[in-house]
Design a protein around this motif. Structure first.
Motif, PDB file in Angstrom:
ATOM      1  N   UNK A 184      -7.345   2.018  44.875  1.00  0.00           N
ATOM      2  CA  UNK A 184      -8.586   1.381  44.452  1.00  0.00           C
ATOM      3  C   UNK A 184      -9.748   1.759  45.365  1.00  0.00           C
ATOM      4  N   UNK A 185      -9.502   1.676  46.678  1.00  0.00           N
ATOM      5  CA  UNK A 185     -10.535   2.049  47.644  1.00  0.00           C
ATOM      6  C   UNK A 185     -10.923   3.518  47.492  1.00  0.00           C
ATOM      7  N   UNK A 186      -9.932   4.352  47.232  1.00  0.00           N
ATOM      8  CA  UNK A 186     -10.197   5.782  47.041  1.00  0.00           C
ATOM      9  C   UNK A 186     -11.097   6.010  45.829  1.00  0.00           C
ATOM     10  N   UNK A 225     -17.599  -7.474  51.737  1.00  0.00           N
ATOM     11  CA  UNK A 225     -17.839  -6.129  52.266  1.00  0.00           C
ATOM     12  C   UNK A 225     -18.191  -5.185  51.114  1.00  0.00           C
ATOM     13  N   UNK A 226     -18.479  -3.926  51.472  1.00  0.00           N
ATOM     14  CA  UNK A 226     -18.810  -2.908  50.467  1.00  0.00           C
ATOM     15  C   UNK A 226     -18.020  -1.646  50.743  1.00  0.00           C
ATOM     16  N   UNK A 227     -17.687  -0.910  49.696  1.00  0.00           N
ATOM     17  CA  UNK A 227     -17.138   0.441  49.860  1.00  0.00           C
ATOM     18  C   UNK A 227     -18.078   1.366  49.107  1.00  0.00           C
ATOM     19  N   UNK A 228     -18.651   2.333  49.802  1.00  0.00           N
ATOM     20  CA  UNK A 228     -19.547   3.291  49.150  1.00  0.00           C
ATOM     21  C   UNK A 228     -20.684   2.561  48.432  1.00  0.00           C
ATOM     22  N   UNK A 229     -21.127   1.455  49.038  1.00  0.00           N
ATOM     23  CA  UNK A 229     -22.244   0.701  48.451  1.00  0.00           C
ATOM     24  C   UNK A 229     -21.838  -0.249  47.328  1.00  0.00           C
ATOM     25  N   UNK A 230     -20.536  -0.308  47.006  1.00  0.00           N
ATOM     26  CA  UNK A 230     -20.063  -1.168  45.914  1.00  0.00           C
ATOM     27  C   UNK A 230     -19.527  -2.481  46.496  1.00  0.00           C
ATOM     28  N   UNK A 231     -20.107  -3.614  46.079  1.00  0.00           N
ATOM     29  CA  UNK A 231     -19.701  -4.902  46.659  1.00  0.00           C
ATOM     30  C   UNK A 231     -18.315  -5.339  46.192  1.00  0.00           C
ATOM     31  N   UNK A 232     -17.587  -6.022  47.077  1.00  0.00           N
ATOM     32  CA  UNK A 232     -16.268  -6.562  46.740  1.00  0.00           C
ATOM     33  C   UNK A 232     -16.340  -8.085  46.679  1.00  0.00           C
TER      34      UNK A 232
END
Lengths: 218, 218
Positions: B102-104, B131-138
């Motif tokens: 999912x993170x990938x 938090x965010x991954x690549x600007x995408x909020x979780x």
């Protein structure tokens, strides 16, 4: 392929069967978590909506036999399926092209649980060389021939831009790669003895968008 | 689906066609880079080893016509294919399960070029929330119903552990998701009007390992 001593694992299993077996595996793992000790093809059938006869046929490729009335022993079935599918021993691979998708695959440690370990990656971008992603070193593409000897790898994951997909494939094959996992939307050509597995996320998106659109207007 | 005014885009195009069209697209993009202005199905056929008649048939689903002798105009063919495949307008999606895969996928910005933008992700792990991954909020999974209204999303990407795959799917569908891109090896069940696209990397690995093994012993 003409002797009868041929190990079952070396049969050229039909692709649809190979695609269904992981469903059975994940389903049986779930049943194990629920405390089940035996499982029948009828039981799996109910859960995943595939004919019980189809499941029995698919499982006939795998070296396991069920017991009348009780079915397959859960732990054995899991172990045998994982082994048969190649998930229980590690296949080492190189990845070519550390762009957005390539980098994402490097950071997906989950592949290791299914038998694939990416041990090194190749690119030409100066800012990437000598760095690591998820502990995996990135080398210059020119070093591939040297590294393929060093690591003893025979699988290549292809995540390069389409304009160099064929050239990098040729390079991989010349260096001794026997199987290419192609994530590009490009249809690569390889010699007959080389395995190609296409996984085009974009083609899957196209199918999904079309079906969604179809449902919305019908 | 009985009127003749039906837009071509809304036809239920056969899946094999939808899977081949992206090959043609990437091939034509390459020809454009090489300076070509027109392309025929015979030309594409030579490059990618698919029958020219098959290519012409596949392209007949797409709203484009070639000119005798010169073929299809390259720029138009690219634009029409991208549009037809749904790559040229953005489909917003949610992702469920920010584990390794999912993170990938969150960090793969490349999907946006093919029409998919993941705008938010859901999980329950406290250390991920906010938090965010690549600007995408979780966000927390419990906030999904609220967020689906806010974002107006109808596609869900499923990357959760198999034991909750069905439960999360049911939750998505109840919340208004119309298409599920299923990356789990679990065969999810959905109501008839919901689109499921399975992309099991593990099934693809199983096929690749089997073929590789077969080639090695034959």
């Amino acid at each position: 392929m003409s002797n009868t001593l041929q190990n079952k694992e070396t049969l050229r299993v039909p692709e649809p069967t190979l695609r269904r077996l992981p469903w059975y595996l994940s389903n049986v793992k779930l049943l194990k978590q629920k405390g089940e000790h035996f499982v029948s093809s009828t039981q799996i059938s109910k859960e995943i909506n595939v004919d019980a006869s189809q499941i029995a046929k698919d499982l006939s490729y795998v070296n396991i036999s069920g017991r009348t009335r009780v079915g397959y022993e859960v732990d054995t079935l899991i172990a045998v399926l994982e082994d048969f599918l190649g998930f229980s021993n590690i296949h080492r691979a190189f990845l070519f092209g550390v762009g957005s998708l390539g980098g994402a695959l490097l950071s997906d440690s989950g592949l290791k649980h299914f038998g694939l370990e990416i041990v090194a990656a190749f690119d030409v971008k100066p800012q990437l060389l000598g760095t690591e992603v998820n502990g995996i070193p990135i080398f210059h593409s020119d070093d591939f021939e040297k590294k393929v000897q060093e690591y003893g790898v025979n699988i290549g994951v292809l995540t390069v831009p389409i304009e160099i997909a064929q050239r990098i494939t040729d390079k991989m094959v010349a260096g001794g790669i026997k199987a290419v996992w192609n994530f590009t939307p490009f249809r690569i050509r390889v010699p007959e003895n080389i395995v190609v597995q296409n996984t085009s996320l974009y083609a899957h998106l196209a199918v999904m968008f079309n079906r969604l659109n179809f449902n919305e207007v019908k």
